[in-house]
Design a protein around this motif. Structure first.
Motif, PDB file in Angstrom:
ATOM      1  N   ALA A  59      -7.327   5.092   2.053  1.00  0.00           N
ATOM      2  CA  ALA A  59      -7.848   5.835   3.206  1.00  0.00           C
ATOM      3  C   ALA A  59      -7.379   5.203   4.522  1.00  0.00           C
ATOM      4  O   ALA A  59      -6.954   5.915   5.447  1.00  0.00           O
ATOM      5  N   VAL A  60      -7.437   3.886   4.614  1.00  0.00           N
ATOM      6  CA  VAL A  60      -7.017   3.175   5.832  1.00  0.00           C
ATOM      7  C   VAL A  60      -5.522   3.375   6.068  1.00  0.00           C
ATOM      8  O   VAL A  60      -5.087   3.630   7.194  1.00  0.00           O
ATOM      9  N   CYS A  61      -4.735   3.293   5.011  1.00  0.00           N
ATOM     10  CA  CYS A  61      -3.287   3.438   5.144  1.00  0.00           C
ATOM     11  C   CYS A  61      -2.909   4.855   5.575  1.00  0.00           C
ATOM     12  O   CYS A  61      -1.963   5.043   6.339  1.00  0.00           O
ATOM     13  N   LYS A  62      -3.646   5.855   5.106  1.00  0.00           N
ATOM     14  CA  LYS A  62      -3.388   7.244   5.504  1.00  0.00           C
ATOM     15  C   LYS A  62      -3.623   7.444   6.997  1.00  0.00           C
ATOM     16  O   LYS A  62      -2.944   8.245   7.632  1.00  0.00           O
ATOM     17  N   LYS A  63      -4.591   6.715   7.565  1.00  0.00           N
ATOM     18  CA  LYS A  63      -4.857   6.821   9.003  1.00  0.00           C
ATOM     19  C   LYS A  63      -3.688   6.246   9.819  1.00  0.00           C
ATOM     20  O   LYS A  63      -3.307   6.801  10.850  1.00  0.00           O
ATOM     21  N   VAL A  64      -3.135   5.127   9.351  1.00  0.00           N
ATOM     22  CA  VAL A  64      -2.058   4.463  10.067  1.00  0.00           C
ATOM     23  C   VAL A  64      -0.735   5.201   9.856  1.00  0.00           C
ATOM     24  O   VAL A  64       0.018   5.439  10.798  1.00  0.00           O
ATOM     25  N   GLU A  65      -0.437   5.550   8.614  1.00  0.00           N
ATOM     26  CA  GLU A  65       0.843   6.156   8.236  1.00  0.00           C
ATOM     27  C   GLU A  65       0.583   7.302   7.267  1.00  0.00           C
ATOM     28  O   GLU A  65       0.591   7.108   6.043  1.00  0.00           O
ATOM     29  N   PRO A  66       0.309   8.516   7.793  1.00  0.00           N
ATOM     30  CA  PRO A  66      -0.072   9.650   6.925  1.00  0.00           C
ATOM     31  C   PRO A  66       0.950  10.001   5.844  1.00  0.00           C
ATOM     32  O   PRO A  66       0.586  10.505   4.791  1.00  0.00           O
ATOM     33  N   ASP A  67       2.238   9.737   6.091  1.00  0.00           N
ATOM     34  CA  ASP A  67       3.281  10.095   5.120  1.00  0.00           C
ATOM     35  C   ASP A  67       3.465   9.059   4.015  1.00  0.00           C
ATOM     36  O   ASP A  67       4.100   9.337   3.006  1.00  0.00           O
ATOM     37  N   CYS A  68       2.918   7.868   4.201  1.00  0.00           N
ATOM     38  CA  CYS A  68       3.106   6.792   3.235  1.00  0.00           C
ATOM     39  C   CYS A  68       2.284   7.026   1.969  1.00  0.00           C
ATOM     40  O   CYS A  68       1.109   7.373   2.031  1.00  0.00           O
ATOM     41  N   ILE A  69       2.922   6.836   0.828  1.00  0.00           N
ATOM     42  CA  ILE A  69       2.252   7.006  -0.467  1.00  0.00           C
ATOM     43  C   ILE A  69       2.215   5.651  -1.164  1.00  0.00           C
ATOM     44  O   ILE A  69       3.235   4.958  -1.273  1.00  0.00           O
ATOM     45  N   ILE A  70       1.011   5.277  -1.630  1.00  0.00           N
ATOM     46  CA  ILE A  70       0.854   4.043  -2.407  1.00  0.00           C
ATOM     47  C   ILE A  70       0.892   4.444  -3.867  1.00  0.00           C
ATOM     48  O   ILE A  70       0.060   5.198  -4.347  1.00  0.00           O
ATOM     49  N   ASN A  71       1.893   3.958  -4.590  1.00  0.00           N
ATOM     50  CA  ASN A  71       2.050   4.290  -6.007  1.00  0.00           C
ATOM     51  C   ASN A  71       1.145   3.399  -6.847  1.00  0.00           C
ATOM     52  O   ASN A  71       1.497   2.274  -7.167  1.00  0.00           O
ATOM     53  N   LEU A  72      -0.046   3.917  -7.175  1.00  0.00           N
ATOM     54  CA  LEU A  72      -1.057   3.132  -7.891  1.00  0.00           C
ATOM     55  C   LEU A  72      -0.750   3.044  -9.369  1.00  0.00           C
ATOM     56  O   LEU A  72      -0.369   3.906 -10.018  1.00  0.00           O
TER      57      LEU A  72
END
Length: 72
Positions: A59-72
């Motif tokens: 959620a925090v990463c989406k706020k900073v960089e909406p296009d970034c995907i974390i491959n879990l």
């Protein structure tokens, strides 16, 4: 628990630094690094709450960089 994740579409080093700072402020996170050059994120957090902490990190990463995907 320490885990490493691959990132997709992390656009700049400044965004990586902002994400890293935000992740480190989350309760239960011991340490975190976000590498723009390697497109990787390393998270060291409480074992018992790791999945919940990862939801907060996403959620925090989406706020900073909406296009970034974390491959879990």
């Amino acid at each position: 628990m320490k885990k490493r994740f691959k990132l997709t579409d992390l656009d700049c080093a400044n965004c990586a630094a902002k994400m890293e700072d935000a992740i480190k402020k989350i309760d239960g996170v011991h340490d975190a690094t976000v590498s723009f050059m390697a497109q990787k994120m390393t998270v060291d957090a409480d074992d018992a709450r790791f999945d919940d902490i990862m939801k907060e990190i996403v959620a925090v990463c989406k706020k900073v960089e909406p296009d970034c995907i974390i491959n879990l």
